[in-house]
Motif scaffolding. Structure first.
Motif, PDB file in Angstrom:
ATOM      1  N   SER A  66      24.938  30.685 -29.436  1.00 13.74           N
ATOM      2  CA  SER A  66      26.193  31.177 -29.993  1.00 13.74           C
ATOM      3  C   SER A  66      26.738  30.329 -31.138  1.00 13.74           C
ATOM      4  O   SER A  66      27.171  30.864 -32.167  1.00 13.74           O
ATOM      5  CB  SER A  66      27.247  31.270 -28.884  1.00 13.74           C
ATOM      6  OG  SER A  66      27.451  30.006 -28.267  1.00 13.74           O
ATOM      7  N   PRO A 116      24.785  34.941 -26.300  1.00 16.32           N
ATOM      8  CA  PRO A 116      24.539  36.083 -27.164  1.00 16.32           C
ATOM      9  C   PRO A 116      23.210  35.969 -27.895  1.00 16.32           C
ATOM     10  O   PRO A 116      22.635  34.893 -28.026  1.00 16.32           O
ATOM     11  CB  PRO A 116      25.693  36.026 -28.164  1.00 16.32           C
ATOM     12  CG  PRO A 116      25.974  34.569 -28.288  1.00 16.32           C
ATOM     13  CD  PRO A 116      25.783  34.021 -26.895  1.00 16.32           C
ATOM     14  N   THR A 161      30.766  34.884 -30.729  1.00 14.68           N
ATOM     15  CA  THR A 161      30.194  35.633 -31.841  1.00 14.68           C
ATOM     16  C   THR A 161      31.013  36.878 -32.135  1.00 14.68           C
ATOM     17  O   THR A 161      31.171  37.264 -33.307  1.00 14.68           O
ATOM     18  CB  THR A 161      28.734  35.987 -31.541  1.00 14.68           C
ATOM     19  OG1 THR A 161      28.003  34.774 -31.301  1.00 14.68           O
ATOM     20  CG2 THR A 161      28.097  36.725 -32.702  1.00 14.68           C
ATOM     21  N   ARG A 178      29.312  33.612 -23.459  1.00 19.08           N
ATOM     22  CA  ARG A 178      29.410  32.907 -24.732  1.00 19.08           C
ATOM     23  C   ARG A 178      29.335  33.860 -25.922  1.00 19.08           C
ATOM     24  O   ARG A 178      29.613  33.463 -27.060  1.00 19.08           O
ATOM     25  CB  ARG A 178      28.317  31.840 -24.837  1.00 19.08           C
ATOM     26  CG  ARG A 178      28.550  30.619 -23.945  1.00 19.08           C
ATOM     27  CD  ARG A 178      27.450  29.592 -24.179  1.00 19.08           C
ATOM     28  NE  ARG A 178      27.651  28.347 -23.439  1.00 19.08           N
ATOM     29  CZ  ARG A 178      27.226  28.122 -22.208  1.00 19.08           C
ATOM     30  NH1 ARG A 178      26.588  29.087 -21.543  1.00 19.08           N
ATOM     31  NH2 ARG A 178      27.450  26.956 -21.627  1.00 19.08           N
ATOM     32  N   ALA A 179      28.965  35.106 -25.670  1.00 19.43           N
ATOM     33  CA  ALA A 179      28.979  36.100 -26.752  1.00 19.43           C
ATOM     34  C   ALA A 179      30.388  36.282 -27.316  1.00 19.43           C
ATOM     35  O   ALA A 179      30.547  36.729 -28.452  1.00 19.43           O
ATOM     36  CB  ALA A 179      28.430  37.428 -26.247  1.00 19.43           C
TER      37      ALA A 179
END
Length: 219
Positions: free
Chosen positions: A76, A64, A15, A11-12
């Motif tokens: 995130s 993240p 970002t 899921r980073a």
């Protein structure tokens, strides 16, 4: 300086995409999910979500995670809302009402869409889509998502965007959630506005740059 903890294959990615849209310089610290390490306790294992060094930065052990000049946070979608609010510009809310709508749609995606979408992507990642259980899981998730697709399709009919008439953090956050459903073409066939919107989001240079880096990461 902004520091982003997390690999791009997580899921980073959301970002990293947001930082690219805002043109923010950042330091990337690759932190892999502990479940992907094989043996999280091995001496030579890569930095992961249960590593002591990472937990010292972010006790929840989630990616993240960001450290923005000493301000540390995770989740995130919330991170992206924070970055939009801090740095302003067209991605952020230009009024209290726009900010509220961006929060509303982000929470909707997190609660009504992502739980089902994640079941699809995890089944595919496990190469289990052809199994009986895998087919049942994907079928149930797809059925559960039809209402959400129909709702977003109606929302996008007016301007092609989630909030106002421009690309904002709400589009980015939702696009990353809906990306998990891309294998289910029947959902997009029934929601042409969603199909066109997601394609437009993914045509943006910052998204392409994020995905190019993501594809270079080793499994």
């Amino acid at each position: 300086m902004l520091t982003i903890y997390g690999v791009y294959r997580s899921r980073a990615a959301r970002t990293y995409w947001m930082a690219g849209e805002l043109g923010l310089p950042f330091v990337s610290v690759p932190v892999i999910q502990a479940r992907r390490t094989g043996d999280p306790a091995a001496a030579d294992v890569a930095l992961h979500t249960q590593s002591a060094d990472f937990l010292a930065v972010n006790p929840p052990g989630l990616i993240p995670c960001i450290d923005d000049d000493g301000f540390v946070m995770n989740e995130s979608l919330a991170i992206n809302l924070y970055l939009a609010r801090k740095h302003g510009g067209p991605l952020s809310g230009q009024s209290l009402a726009e900010e509220a709508e961006m929060l509303q749609w982000t929470l909707w995606a997190a609660t009504e869409v992502e739980p089902h979408a994640v079941k699809i992507i995890l089944t595919l990642d496990a190469n289990a889509a052809a199994s009986e259980q895998g087919r049942l899981t994907i079928r149930a998730a797809t059925k559960a998502l039809r209402k959400a697709f129909a709702l977003l399709d109606r929302r996008l009919a007016a301007t092609g965007h989630v909030v106002a008439d421009r690309f904002t953090v709400a589009d980015l956050n939702l696009a990353e959630v809906f990306r998990y459903t891309m294998s289910q073409t029947e959902l997009f066939d029934a929601a042409p506005n969603v199909r066109a919107w997601l394609a437009a989001c993914q045509a943006r240079p910052a998204f392409k740059a994020m995905m190019a880096t993501r594809e270079k990461e080793q499994e």
